[in-house]
Design a protein around this motif. Structure first.
Motif, mmCIF file in Angstrom:
data_model
loop_
_atom_site.group_PDB
_atom_site.id
_atom_site.type_symbol
_atom_site.label_atom_id
_atom_site.label_comp_id
_atom_site.label_asym_id
_atom_site.label_seq_id
_atom_site.Cartn_x
_atom_site.Cartn_y
_atom_site.Cartn_z
ATOM 1 N N ASN A 60 37.381 63.087 13.378
ATOM 2 C CA ASN A 60 37.959 61.989 12.614
ATOM 3 C C ASN A 60 38.800 61.125 13.538
ATOM 4 N N PHE A 61 38.584 59.832 13.456
ATOM 5 C CA PHE A 61 39.376 58.891 14.240
ATOM 6 C C PHE A 61 40.705 58.695 13.533
ATOM 7 N N LYS A 62 41.793 58.816 14.258
ATOM 8 C CA LYS A 62 43.129 58.771 13.667
ATOM 9 C C LYS A 62 43.729 57.369 13.618
ATOM 10 N N GLY A 63 43.109 56.395 14.279
ATOM 11 C CA GLY A 63 43.635 55.036 14.252
ATOM 12 C C GLY A 63 44.756 54.820 15.250
ATOM 13 N N VAL A 114 31.615 53.749 20.983
ATOM 14 C CA VAL A 114 30.880 52.567 21.408
ATOM 15 C C VAL A 114 31.870 51.440 21.660
ATOM 16 N N ASP A 115 32.759 51.215 20.692
ATOM 17 C CA ASP A 115 33.820 50.216 20.827
ATOM 18 C C ASP A 115 34.873 50.449 19.753
ATOM 19 N N TYR A 116 35.976 49.720 19.883
ATOM 20 C CA TYR A 116 37.052 49.729 18.901
ATOM 21 C C TYR A 116 37.240 48.294 18.433
ATOM 22 N N LYS A 117 37.561 48.131 17.154
ATOM 23 C CA LYS A 117 37.819 46.800 16.606
ATOM 24 C C LYS A 117 39.232 46.763 16.046
ATOM 25 N N ILE A 118 39.955 45.681 16.371
ATOM 26 C CA ILE A 118 41.322 45.498 15.902
ATOM 27 C C ILE A 118 41.311 44.451 14.803
ATOM 28 N N TYR A 119 41.937 44.801 13.669
ATOM 29 C CA TYR A 119 41.969 43.930 12.498
ATOM 30 C C TYR A 119 43.402 43.625 12.069
ATOM 31 N N THR A 120 43.552 42.528 11.347
ATOM 32 C CA THR A 120 44.770 42.232 10.599
ATOM 33 C C THR A 120 44.396 42.377 9.125
ATOM 34 N N PRO A 121 45.382 42.573 8.247
ATOM 35 C CA PRO A 121 45.034 42.729 6.826
ATOM 36 C C PRO A 121 44.549 41.438 6.161
ATOM 37 N N VAL A 162 37.147 45.997 21.599
ATOM 38 C CA VAL A 162 37.501 46.609 22.876
ATOM 39 C C VAL A 162 36.423 47.635 23.233
ATOM 40 N N PRO A 163 35.942 47.656 24.487
ATOM 41 C CA PRO A 163 34.919 48.634 24.883
ATOM 42 C C PRO A 163 35.381 50.077 24.652
ATOM 43 N N GLY A 164 34.420 50.965 24.411
ATOM 44 C CA GLY A 164 34.715 52.351 24.080
ATOM 45 C C GLY A 164 35.538 53.133 25.077
ATOM 46 N N GLY A 165 35.504 52.796 26.335
ATOM 47 C CA GLY A 165 36.263 53.539 27.335
ATOM 48 C C GLY A 165 37.730 53.145 27.449
ATOM 49 N N ILE A 166 38.166 52.193 26.649
ATOM 50 C CA ILE A 166 39.544 51.685 26.724
ATOM 51 C C ILE A 166 40.281 52.065 25.445
ATOM 52 N N ALA A 167 41.510 52.565 25.558
ATOM 53 C CA ALA A 167 42.263 53.005 24.383
ATOM 54 C C ALA A 167 43.570 52.222 24.195
ATOM 55 N N THR A 168 43.627 51.015 24.756
ATOM 56 C CA THR A 168 44.787 50.135 24.550
ATOM 57 C C THR A 168 44.306 48.691 24.460
ATOM 58 N N TYR A 169 45.114 47.878 23.820
ATOM 59 C CA TYR A 169 44.825 46.451 23.729
ATOM 60 C C TYR A 169 46.147 45.713 23.782
ATOM 61 N N ARG A 170 46.303 44.822 24.761
ATOM 62 C CA ARG A 170 47.526 44.033 24.937
ATOM 63 C C ARG A 170 47.197 42.571 24.664
ATOM 64 N N PHE A 171 48.041 41.913 23.845
ATOM 65 C CA PHE A 171 47.747 40.533 23.464
ATOM 66 C C PHE A 171 48.991 39.833 22.938
ATOM 67 N N ASN A 172 48.844 38.522 22.771
ATOM 68 C CA ASN A 172 49.889 37.669 22.217
ATOM 69 C C ASN A 172 49.442 37.280 20.799
ATOM 70 N N THR A 176 51.081 43.519 11.190
ATOM 71 C CA THR A 176 50.329 44.671 10.700
ATOM 72 C C THR A 176 48.923 44.612 11.279
ATOM 73 N N PHE A 177 48.480 45.740 11.846
ATOM 74 C CA PHE A 177 47.150 45.828 12.441
ATOM 75 C C PHE A 177 46.497 47.136 12.044
ATOM 76 N N SER A 178 45.183 47.194 12.174
ATOM 77 C CA SER A 178 44.450 48.448 12.050
ATOM 78 C C SER A 178 43.370 48.468 13.124
ATOM 79 N N VAL A 179 42.946 49.670 13.489
ATOM 80 C CA VAL A 179 41.915 49.849 14.513
ATOM 81 C C VAL A 179 40.820 50.744 13.941
ATOM 82 N N THR A 180 39.578 50.358 14.171
ATOM 83 C CA THR A 180 38.433 51.188 13.801
ATOM 84 C C THR A 180 37.641 51.530 15.059
ATOM 85 N N VAL A 181 36.790 52.522 14.947
ATOM 86 C CA VAL A 181 35.933 52.929 16.062
ATOM 87 C C VAL A 181 34.481 52.871 15.598
#
Length: 103
Positions: A22-25, A48-55, A64-74, A88-93
């Motif tokens: 189970n992916f914990k987010g 495969v990848d991760y997707k970052i969402y706003t509500p 974000v590619p699957g081998g990366i577990a962080t995302y930095r942005f403005n 507020t953000f959420s991450v899926t895999v």
């Protein structure tokens, strides 16, 4: 996590693979500077990848590619409004076996 027990095989037999976890987010969100935020999560095996969402959107703000577990942005440069409680953000895999989005 479940356990698989194979008693016998027929036809093409067991094809191998892994038992999905189970992916914990989101693990943490940090303010790197007044303009930069970093979101991190625990890596998902074979992602495969991760997707970052706003509500406020069904479309990801980033993939974000699957081998990366962080995302930095403005957030403001992406047009994400700050609320009284912050952001507020959420991450899926995307699971490597099912190709389904989880999280």
């Amino acid at each position: 996590m479940g356990i698989s027990l194979i008693l016998s095989c027929s036809g093409t037999g067991y094809q191998g693979g892994r038992i999905p976890t189970n992916f914990k987010g989101i693990k943490s969100i940090q303010a790197i500077s007044p303009e930069q935020i970093e979101i991190s999560w625990d890596p998902y095996p074979g992602a495969v990848d991760y997707k970052i969402y706003t509500p406020t959107s069904n479309n990801p703000i980033s993939t974000v590619p699957g081998g990366i577990a962080t995302y930095r942005f403005n957030p403001s440069s992406l047009g994400i409004p700050k609320t009284d409680s912050g952001y507020t953000f959420s991450v899926t895999v995307t699971d490597p076996l099912t190709r389904n989005e989880e999280g």
